[in-house]
Scaffold this motif. Structure first.
Motif, mmCIF file in Angstrom:
data_model
loop_
_atom_site.group_PDB
_atom_site.id
_atom_site.type_symbol
_atom_site.label_atom_id
_atom_site.label_comp_id
_atom_site.label_asym_id
_atom_site.label_seq_id
_atom_site.Cartn_x
_atom_site.Cartn_y
_atom_site.Cartn_z
ATOM 1 N N ASP A 105 0.833 -1.206 0.000
ATOM 2 C CA ASP A 105 0.000 0.000 0.000
ATOM 3 C C ASP A 105 0.866 1.254 0.000
ATOM 4 O O ASP A 105 2.006 1.231 0.451
ATOM 5 N N ASP A 107 0.285 3.964 1.725
ATOM 6 C CA ASP A 107 -0.016 4.860 2.853
ATOM 7 C C ASP A 107 0.863 4.662 4.086
ATOM 8 O O ASP A 107 0.507 5.111 5.172
ATOM 9 N N SER A 109 1.295 2.119 5.831
ATOM 10 C CA SER A 109 0.851 1.136 6.816
ATOM 11 C C SER A 109 1.716 -0.126 6.717
ATOM 12 O O SER A 109 1.795 -0.893 7.668
ATOM 13 N N ARG A 214 -2.696 4.749 8.188
ATOM 14 C CA ARG A 214 -2.173 5.619 7.134
ATOM 15 C C ARG A 214 -1.786 6.992 7.688
ATOM 16 O O ARG A 214 -2.407 7.503 8.598
HETATM 17 MG MG LIG Z 1 -4.319 1.592 4.022
#
Ligand SMILES: [Mg+2]
Ligand SMILES: Nc1nc2c(ncn2[C@@H]2O[C@H](COP(=O)(O)OP(=O)(O)O)[C@@H](O)[C@H]2O)c(=O)[nH]1
Length: 245
Positions: A105, A107, A109, A214
């Motif tokens: 991802d 973001d 994370s 995030r």
């Molecule tokens: Mg995410």
């Protein structure tokens, strides 16, 4: 089954796909960070960003970084078409000599610092390495209770499919050869589950990391995606029962 998060000088070629929709707030920092992890660990990694015409200009930022020499290429799709289909399209776009394909991802994370351990695992006989919140050393930070419960229920529903724990992980690296001839369903958010349930691998490993919420932008997970997940599960179970996978 875990290996320590250290690796030196591994030269497996891999492409990691980062699907993006409205990630202008963090994408530059992520690419700079991945480049740094690759360089420090002498990894031969390529980043493929699959951007769905984000109105915030995410794709333009990626093109600028590519022109500046960062190990990234951007696949532009015309409209928001879904996370899993983005990862699958990204793998098709990846350089053909990458021996391993992955997803992450945008973001923050997913902790980039476990990539060397994933690469090392694939260099040492494992064919699938997934980032895992649910093995020793892994965890989740800053998730509201409701989200934690959703995750636990989602995982419980897929438990009969595999001994792996974090089956909803969207963070993994898999040998390209394990995907040959495998038909991946582009539905919804859980491309990791497709790979875990359908890829041809003998040895898989879960590498712990702490999932953090995030840092920029907003989540695209909604009720619709939860329904998609259930549809995806039904199709996988049906495929198992009819022997199609
Ligand atoms: Mg995410
Ligand atoms: N290309 C593309 N990326 C998407 C789409 N939906 C979500 N993403 C990306 O997929 C990743 C995971 O989405 P996110 O909103 O963080 O989901 P969450 O982690 O489950 O809350 C992020 O990098 C998103 O930008 C989509 O339709 N197309």
């Amino acid at each position: 089954m875990t290996v320590p998060a250290t690796a030196a000088g591994t030269q497996l070629k891999f492409s990691i796909v980062v699907p993006t929709y409205k990630e202008a707030g963090g994408i530059e920092r992520l690419i700079v960070m991945l480049d740094d992890v690759f360089k420090r660990n002498k990894l031969d990694g390529e980043i493929i960003v699959v951007d769905d015409n984000s109105p915030d200009g995410t794709g333009d930022i990626v093109e600028r970084l590519a022109a500046e020499g960062y190990p990234v290429r951007c696949l532009h799709r015309p409209a928001k078409m879904g996370l899993s289909s983005g990862v699958i399209d990204g793998w098709r776009f990846a350089r053909p000599d990458s021996e391993a394909l992955g997803a992450m991802d945008a973001d923050f994370s997913h902790d980039a610092n476990i990539i060397p351990a994933m690469v090392e695992a694939l260099s040492n006989g494992y064919e699938l390495a997934i980032g895992s919140r649910y093995v020793k050393g892994g965890g989740i930070e800053d998730w509201p209770l409701q989200r934690k419960i959703t995750s636990i229920v989602a995982i419980a529903l897929a438990q009969p499919l595999t001994p792996l724990r974090d089956i909803t992980s969207g963070y993994f690296l898999v040998r390209r050869s394990a995907l040959e001839g495998v038909e991946l369903d582009p539905i919804g958010f859980k491309i990791g589950l497709e790979v875990i349930a359908k890829a041809h691998y003998r040895k898989a490993i879960e590498i712990p990391y702490v999932f953090t919420d995030r840092v920029a932008g907003t989540s695209k997970l909604n009720q619709n995606e939860i329904l998609n997940y259930l549809r995806q599960l039904v199709r996988i179970y049906r495929g198992r029962l009819t022997g199609r996978t």
